[in-house]
Design a protein around this motif. Structure first.
Motif, PDB file in Angstrom:
ATOM      1  N   GLU A  13       8.455  -2.089   4.118  1.00 52.05           N
ATOM      2  CA  GLU A  13       6.993  -1.643   4.051  1.00 52.05           C
ATOM      3  C   GLU A  13       6.211  -2.832   4.276  1.00 52.05           C
ATOM      4  OE1 GLU A  13       5.381   2.054   3.206  1.00 52.05           O
ATOM      5  OE2 GLU A  13       6.652   1.590   1.474  1.00 52.05           O
ATOM      6  N   TYR A  73       1.869  -3.060   3.490  1.00 50.94           N
ATOM      7  CA  TYR A  73       0.789  -2.465   2.924  1.00 50.94           C
ATOM      8  C   TYR A  73      -0.389  -3.551   2.429  1.00 50.94           C
ATOM      9  CZ  TYR A  73       3.895  -2.332  -1.043  1.00 50.94           C
ATOM     10  OH  TYR A  73       4.732  -2.744  -2.233  1.00 50.94           O
ATOM     11  N   GLY A 102       3.049   3.757 -11.731  1.00 52.63           N
ATOM     12  CA  GLY A 102       3.635   5.237 -11.021  1.00 52.63           C
ATOM     13  C   GLY A 102       4.871   4.964 -10.715  1.00 52.63           C
ATOM     14  N   GLY A 103       5.826   3.994 -11.136  1.00 48.58           N
ATOM     15  CA  GLY A 103       7.351   3.856 -11.143  1.00 48.58           C
ATOM     16  C   GLY A 103       8.118   4.623 -11.792  1.00 48.58           C
ATOM     17  N   THR A 155       7.419  -1.651  -7.009  1.00 53.53           N
ATOM     18  CA  THR A 155       6.457  -0.518  -7.153  1.00 53.53           C
ATOM     19  C   THR A 155       5.078  -1.222  -6.748  1.00 53.53           C
ATOM     20  OG1 THR A 155       7.576   0.337  -8.970  1.00 53.53           O
ATOM     21  CG2 THR A 155       5.121   0.917  -8.960  1.00 53.53           C
ATOM     22  N   LYS A 203      -2.385   2.854   1.164  1.00 51.94           N
ATOM     23  CA  LYS A 203      -1.594   3.625   2.110  1.00 51.94           C
ATOM     24  C   LYS A 203      -1.007   4.814   1.468  1.00 51.94           C
ATOM     25  CE  LYS A 203       2.137   2.339   5.185  1.00 51.94           C
ATOM     26  NZ  LYS A 203       2.975   1.310   5.750  1.00 51.94           N
ATOM     27  N   LEU A 204      -1.015   6.200   1.848  1.00 50.93           N
ATOM     28  CA  LEU A 204      -0.624   7.192   1.274  1.00 50.93           C
ATOM     29  C   LEU A 204       0.838   7.105   0.929  1.00 50.93           C
ATOM     30  CD1 LEU A 204      -2.712  10.105   2.634  1.00 50.93           C
ATOM     31  CD2 LEU A 204      -2.644   9.314   0.277  1.00 50.93           C
ATOM     32  N   SER A 205       1.503   6.821   2.065  1.00 45.55           N
ATOM     33  CA  SER A 205       3.181   6.688   2.103  1.00 45.55           C
ATOM     34  C   SER A 205       3.503   5.403   1.390  1.00 45.55           C
ATOM     35  CB  SER A 205       3.566   6.599   3.579  1.00 45.55           C
ATOM     36  OG  SER A 205       3.194   5.271   4.125  1.00 45.55           O
ATOM     37  N   ALA A 206       2.921   4.732   0.828  1.00 44.48           N
ATOM     38  CA  ALA A 206       3.523   3.665  -0.076  1.00 44.48           C
ATOM     39  C   ALA A 206       4.049   4.129  -1.385  1.00 44.48           C
ATOM     40  CB  ALA A 206       2.257   2.496  -0.490  1.00 44.48           C
ATOM     41  N   ARG A 207       5.359   4.061  -1.731  1.00 42.41           N
ATOM     42  CA  ARG A 207       6.038   4.598  -2.887  1.00 42.41           C
ATOM     43  C   ARG A 207       6.756   3.620  -3.262  1.00 42.41           C
ATOM     44  NH1 ARG A 207       2.262   7.318  -2.617  1.00 42.41           N
ATOM     45  NH2 ARG A 207       2.126   9.617  -2.491  1.00 42.41           N
ATOM     46  N   PRO A 208       7.352   3.838  -4.588  1.00 43.42           N
ATOM     47  CA  PRO A 208       8.088   2.760  -5.104  1.00 43.42           C
ATOM     48  C   PRO A 208       9.453   3.111  -4.625  1.00 43.42           C
ATOM     49  CG  PRO A 208       7.161   4.113  -6.866  1.00 43.42           C
ATOM     50  CD  PRO A 208       6.623   4.853  -5.791  1.00 43.42           C
ATOM     51  N   TRP A 209      10.370   1.957  -4.759  1.00 44.38           N
ATOM     52  CA  TRP A 209      11.732   2.088  -4.235  1.00 44.38           C
ATOM     53  C   TRP A 209      12.786   1.487  -5.181  1.00 44.38           C
ATOM     54  CZ3 TRP A 209      13.478   2.749   1.019  1.00 44.38           C
ATOM     55  CH2 TRP A 209      12.635   2.998   1.938  1.00 44.38           C
TER      56      TRP A 209
END
Length: 271
Positions: A157, A159, A180-181, A194, A200-206
């Motif tokens: 990713e 961002y 938000g993790g 996290t 960025k809307l698509s940035a999410r925890p891994w």
């Protein structure tokens, strides 16, 4: 039995309780090694955390989670954590049950829980291990930073954000949770990556296996930033630095009496 004793020096009730614990253990013919600042209060010989780690069988912390994390930076022996601070999510007993808990430990009525720590390397320099989390964040309030996240040198990713958190399962209930993790069971051998307020809307925890290497690279347009370990150790980082995080061979070890992780979540995070 040999004990280490560490407390939050900024809390009068923690210092007072630590003194009572010293007297309680000493009266039962235990050897107690007090941290230097606490020992000064009683005009006694004190010991560094490194010395306590060498000499003690069990290390008692009196305070909150911050006291535990400060101790775990240097200590690998089992930690018996007594809450005399705030929420105390990582602690085992409240202060009013301190002496009863200590007696249980002396009686051998306990388990030792091992939890993962993170190995942090910047430009081939190994920094202190993280029991909770590693954060890389902007050094200037309200200024965005730009970075890319890699796993095993593969780009995951890119961002702009206030920063990123890489947390252990233990740390997944702390700063990473607020960002938000997900919550990880401590038995899961993984870390959570996290983003902090990513633009960025698509940035999410891994969720990444502990045996893999997570790389963080600041992009050239990023300003000066800070790498912070467990809210204590801090190091300035720039786009020229190579940051690599993976599972450590060392463990955080806790004295437990049987209350489950899920009970702790219900009692301290859900209420």
């Amino acid at each position: 039995m040999k004990w280490g004793l560490v407390c939050n020096f900024h809390l009068k009730k923690a210092v007072s309780l630590a003194k009572d614990i010293y007297d309680f253990l000493s009266e039962k013919n235990n050897e107690v090694f007090m941290e230097k600042k606490l020992a000064e209060e009683r005009n006694m010989k004190g010991f560094s955390l490194e010395e306590i780690n060498e000499k003690a069988d069990v290390v008692v912390t009196v305070g909150g989670d911050g006291t535990i994390l400060r101790t775990l930076e240097k200590v690998e022996k089992p930690v018996f954590a007594i809450n005399s601070g705030g929420m105390g999510f990582l602690t085992e007993v409240e202060s009013k049950y301190a002496m009863g808990g200590l007696q249980r430990v002396m009686d051998g009525d306990y388990n030792v829980e091992e939890r993962a720590k993170l190995k942090v390397v910047v430009d081939d320099e190994r920094l202190p291990d993280a029991a909770n989390e590693v954060t890389v964040q902007t050094d200037r309030i309200a200024k965005i930073m730009y970075l890319k996240i890699l796993v095993e040198n593969e780009l995951v990713e890119t961002y702009g954000a206030d920063g990123v958190i890489v947390a252990t399962p233990t740390g997944s209930t702390s700063y990473a949770l607020s960002a938000g993790g997900p919550i990880l069971d401590p038995a899961v051998d993984a870390m959570v990556v996290t983003p902090i307020a990513a633009f960025k809307l698509s940035a999410r925890p891994w969720v990444v296996p502990l045996e893999k290497k997570v790389g963080i690279r600041l992009l050239p347009k990023s300003k000066e930033s800070k790498l912070v370990i467990d809210g204590g150790f801090a190091k300035t980082v720039t786009p020229e630095n190579d940051i690599v995080i993976t599972g450590s061979e060392k463990k955080a070890r806790f004295i437990r009496f049987g209350e489950s992780f899920y009970q702790m979540v219900r009692l301290k995070l859900v209420r």
